[in-house]
Each structure stands twice: as structure tokens, then as C-alpha cells.
Design a protein around this motif. Structure first.
Motif, PDB file in Angstrom:
ATOM      1  N   MET A   1       3.212  -1.915  24.899  1.00 44.50           N
ATOM      2  CA  MET A   1       4.413  -1.163  24.071  1.00 44.50           C
ATOM      3  C   MET A   1       5.156  -2.558  24.849  1.00 44.50           C
ATOM      4  O   MET A   1       5.377  -3.385  25.349  1.00 44.50           O
ATOM      5  CB  MET A   1       4.994  -0.647  25.671  1.00 44.50           C
TER       6      MET A   1
ATOM      7  N   VAL B   1       6.530  -1.115  20.359  1.00 41.67           N
ATOM      8  CA  VAL B   1       5.694  -0.715  19.904  1.00 41.67           C
ATOM      9  C   VAL B   1       4.538  -2.256  19.171  1.00 41.67           C
ATOM     10  O   VAL B   1       5.399  -2.123  17.971  1.00 41.67           O
ATOM     11  CB  VAL B   1       4.696   0.449  19.618  1.00 41.67           C
TER      12      VAL B   1
ATOM     13  N   HIS C   1      -2.009   0.893  24.195  1.00 47.79           N
ATOM     14  CA  HIS C   1      -0.735   2.381  25.200  1.00 47.79           C
ATOM     15  C   HIS C   1      -0.115   3.154  24.646  1.00 47.79           C
ATOM     16  O   HIS C   1      -0.433   4.502  24.818  1.00 47.79           O
ATOM     17  CB  HIS C   1      -0.059   1.305  26.176  1.00 47.79           C
ATOM     18  N   ARG C   2       0.620   2.590  23.514  1.00 46.47           N
ATOM     19  CA  ARG C   2       0.444   3.410  22.272  1.00 46.47           C
ATOM     20  C   ARG C   2       0.508   3.114  20.712  1.00 46.47           C
ATOM     21  O   ARG C   2       0.451   1.450  20.366  1.00 46.47           O
ATOM     22  CB  ARG C   2       2.214   4.033  22.426  1.00 46.47           C
ATOM     23  N   ARG C   3       0.276   3.954  19.796  1.00 47.31           N
ATOM     24  CA  ARG C   3       0.238   3.513  18.718  1.00 47.31           C
ATOM     25  C   ARG C   3       1.058   3.220  17.202  1.00 47.31           C
ATOM     26  O   ARG C   3       2.058   3.804  17.958  1.00 47.31           O
ATOM     27  CB  ARG C   3      -0.570   4.602  17.656  1.00 47.31           C
TER      28      ARG C   3
ATOM     29  N   GLU D   1      -2.614   8.498  24.636  1.00 48.34           N
ATOM     30  CA  GLU D   1      -2.152   9.008  23.086  1.00 48.34           C
ATOM     31  C   GLU D   1      -2.230   8.756  21.638  1.00 48.34           C
ATOM     32  O   GLU D   1      -1.135   8.977  20.232  1.00 48.34           O
ATOM     33  CB  GLU D   1      -0.229   8.744  23.566  1.00 48.34           C
TER      34      GLU D   1
ATOM     35  N   SER E   1      -4.263   9.584  27.997  1.00 49.63           N
ATOM     36  CA  SER E   1      -3.114  10.659  27.755  1.00 49.63           C
ATOM     37  C   SER E   1      -2.668  11.569  28.874  1.00 49.63           C
ATOM     38  O   SER E   1      -3.380  11.707  29.862  1.00 49.63           O
ATOM     39  CB  SER E   1      -3.695  11.458  26.322  1.00 49.63           C
TER      40      SER E   1
ATOM     41  N   THR F   1       6.798   8.735  19.865  1.00 54.36           N
ATOM     42  CA  THR F   1       5.655   7.574  20.221  1.00 54.36           C
ATOM     43  C   THR F   1       4.318   8.033  20.369  1.00 54.36           C
ATOM     44  O   THR F   1       3.090   7.853  21.341  1.00 54.36           O
ATOM     45  CB  THR F   1       5.537   6.743  20.677  1.00 54.36           C
ATOM     46  N   THR F   2       4.537   9.679  21.137  1.00 54.32           N
ATOM     47  CA  THR F   2       3.213  10.339  21.559  1.00 54.32           C
ATOM     48  C   THR F   2       2.397  11.216  19.968  1.00 54.32           C
ATOM     49  O   THR F   2       2.901  11.114  19.607  1.00 54.32           O
ATOM     50  CB  THR F   2       3.496  11.369  22.817  1.00 54.32           C
ATOM     51  N   SER F   3       1.051  10.569  20.529  1.00 49.59           N
ATOM     52  CA  SER F   3      -0.258  12.018  20.282  1.00 49.59           C
ATOM     53  C   SER F   3       0.648  13.518  19.744  1.00 49.59           C
ATOM     54  O   SER F   3       0.712  13.434  18.251  1.00 49.59           O
ATOM     55  CB  SER F   3      -1.453  12.080  20.708  1.00 49.59           C
TER      56      SER F   3
END
Length: 342
Positions: A93, A104, A133-135, A164, A184, A335-337
Motif C-alpha cells: 500500500m 497499490v 498487504h493488497r493485491r 485480502e 483478512s 482492493t479487497t478480496s
């Protein structure tokens, strides 16, 4: 509960098939630097000491918290207790001088640069658990995890984690390099992780590390309306679940939590955490929640939740809550799953 039981250190579990061994509950350090109103460094350092005394050995931070300040804050504690804790931090991030901006980056060059910054700020030679942290879906996952795996080979990181990601993404990453833990959001208010990530983690032997297991404090019953009850510099004032009609509706959902707390002689927070801990038995995987706090008293309260066992009928009372929650987890869920679940 006897005095000896209350003071007993937490049981230990292993994160992943070959990951580190930690206490069954960890500590999220984010709020010690920003996001939840004014901070108190002395109280936060006392909380870290209380964590270690209680067997809370997984200490979780990220390079984005305070734009590196949280890692720097933890460095003296880490230096004093390096062999007693499992140190987890995260990358990807990106922040700028614009307080609202969140970018990201997962590209290999950034992975290599980010770990050097975290190692320097934390004052360590190796990070025990390093999370993405995020994909960023624009970067092939195999490239990102491949770069993280290189850090393991170089001795800069011991174990890898993701945050996530969906079940298919977790399987793809695990095929590149073993993943010890998936972090998560998971709580009575947030259960989208159960769609695909939890089954995949159980299948692969990956531990779940739930962040915000207390719904960012909402599940404690300590406040019901962000605009009225939280300071101006508390980021929760921007969260959909914490404002207006959503907040009022969500506060009403706490009634079964409140009734179980009374029945167990416990707090609402302890019931909410007990529910998270019992996900381990429900889904057949290791679960190590990381509630954040800046107060010794809350740390001890949270740790005591590991000794509460809810019956099947009590769990049934809590089952419908998540489907009734008003408002999304974030104003922007991209940015969440959950945004990538098919």
C-alpha cells in the motif's frame, strides 16, 4: 475462572505447515501510531509489555501505518525481545502527501525496495512473516510471490503471507511458494472471507489471521455513532458502517452479543473474539486473530477471550448477524478480496 487460569499464558499454534509458532492471539499495532484518534506512546509501550507477559507473541504492523512510523515505534521493543516475538509486517500500500490517496504496488522492484525499508525501520536483519498487504491485479501474482520468495532465499524474510486474497489467488500463490498465513478481515460483522479464502486455506494448511476481529471496535459496544462518539481524527468516521442510519441499525445487532456477554460474565469484545477463535474448529484451520489496542487493560481483556467457549446454541444466536449488517467494510472496496470474488 480461577486466578491461575486467568494468568496462564496463551496456548501456542503454528502458522501454516512450516510457519512460525505464536500465541493463539496476536496484537495489531496499527492504532499505536495513527487512524484511531490521538495516540499515547507510554500507554502503547505498556501494552506491548502486557502482550508479551500474556503470551501474545505475534506483533503485526505494516510499512503504510504512519508511513513507516509504526515500524519505527516498534523497533525498540523488537530489539529488546527479538527472540520472544514473531514479527509480521506488510508491503504494497502506497501513500503520498494526499491523505486520501491509497495506491497499490506489487511489482518485483517495489517488493525488493519495500523490504529494505521495513528492515531498516524495524532495526532487524530478517522479518519473520512478510505479507503482501493488497493485491494489484495488473501484476501477475506469480511475479509478486516469486519476488517475495526470493527474499526468503536471501534470508531477509522467513515466511510469506498474503492479505485480502481470494481462494483461487491463495492457491495460485501457494503453488509458487508456501504461504504461512492469510490475513483478512473476519468478524461477526464481516464474513465474506468464508466464500472461497477460508476453504482454500483449510485445504492448503494456511493459517487465518483475522484483522479487525472486533469490527474496528463496533462489536465492543463502546460507541454507536461515529460522528457523535469518535474524535475528528479517527478514520472510522469515514467508514460506511459507522455513520447515520447504518450505525443505528448495526448497533441493534449487538443485542445477542450483549446477552451472551451477560451469561458468561464477559464483555461484548470477549464474546466477539471467542466467536472468531471458534472458527478454527468450525472450518478446520488455525485461526490467530490480531485485535488492536493501545491499552494494557484491553489487551488483557482480549487475551482472556481465548478461554471462553460458546456452545452450539450460542453460536446459532450469533449466526445471522453478518447478513444483516448495513454498509460496506470500506468506502472503496476495490482492493479487497470481496471485489474479486466471482
Amino acid at each position: 475462572m480461577t486466578s491461575d487460569e486467568t494468568n496462564a499464558p496463551l496456548p501456542q499454534v503454528r502458522l501454516g505447515a512450516t510457519g512460525p509458532t505464536t500465541g493463539v492471539q496476536g496484537l495489531g499495532a496499527m492504532g499505536m501510531s495513527e487512524f484511531y484518534g490521538d495516540t499515547d506512546e507510554a500507554a502503547a509501550r505498556d501494552t506491548l509489555d502486557a502482550a508479551l507477559e500474556s503470551g501474545v507473541t505475534l506483533i503485526d504492523t505494516a510499512d503504510v501505518y504512519g508511513r513507516g512510523a509504526n515500524e519505527e515505534f516498534l523497533a525498540p521493543f523488537v530489539a529488546a525481545h527479538r527472540d520472544e516475538i514473531t514479527l509480521a509486517t506488510k508491503f504494497s500500500m502506497v501513500r503520498t502527501d494526499d491523505p486520501a490517496y491509497r495506491g497499490v504496488r506489487n511489482d518485483p522492484a517495489y517488493v525488493k525496495a519495500a523490504v529494505e525499508g521495513s528492515l531498516r525501520r524495524l532495526g532487524v536483519d530478517v522479518i519473520d512473516l512478510y505479507y503482501m498487504h493488497r493485491r494489484d491485479p495488473a501484476v501477475p501474482l506469480a511475479e509478486s510471490v516469486g519476488a517475495m520468495a526470493e527474499l526468503v532465499r536471501e534470508g531477509k524474510v522467513r515466511h510469506l503471507g498474503l492479505s485480502e486474497v481470494t481462494g483461487p489467488e491463495l492457491r495460485e500463490a501457494h503453488a509458487v511458494h508456501p504461504i504461512a498465513a492469510l490475513q483478512s478481515e473476519w468478524s461477526l460483522f464481516s464474513r465474506d472471507v468464508e466464500v472461497s479464502a477460508v476453504p482454500a486455506a483449510a485445504e492448503l494448511g494456511v493459517a487465518l489471521v483475522p484483522y479487525s476481529p472486533l469490527g474496528r471496535g463496533f462489536l465492543t459496544g463502546a460507541f454507536a455513532d461515529a460522528a457523535r462518539d469518535l474524535p475528528e481524527n479517527d478514520f472510522r468516521r469515514t467508514q460506511p458502517r459507522f455513520s447515520g442510519d447504518n450505525a443505528r441499525s448495526n448497533a441493534a445487532l449487538l443485542e445477542p452479543v450483549r446477552s451472551l456477554a451477560a451469561a458468561h460474565g464477559a464483555t461484548l469484545a470477549q464474546i466477539a473474539l471467542a466467536w472468531v477463535h471458534q472458527r478454527a474448529a468450525v472450518h478446520g484451520l488455525t485461526v490467530v486473530p490480531i485485535p488492536g489496542t493501545r491499552k494494557r487493560s484491553r489487551l488483557l481483556e482480549n487475551a482472556a477471550a481465548t478461554r471462553i467457549v460458546l456452545t452450539a446454541s450460542e453460536l446459532d444466536l450469533l449466526e445471522p448477524i453478518a447478513t444483516q449488517v448495513a454498509g460496506a467494510r470500506y468506502p472503496d472496496m476495490s482492493t479487497t478480496s470481496a471485489a474479486r470474488e466471482s
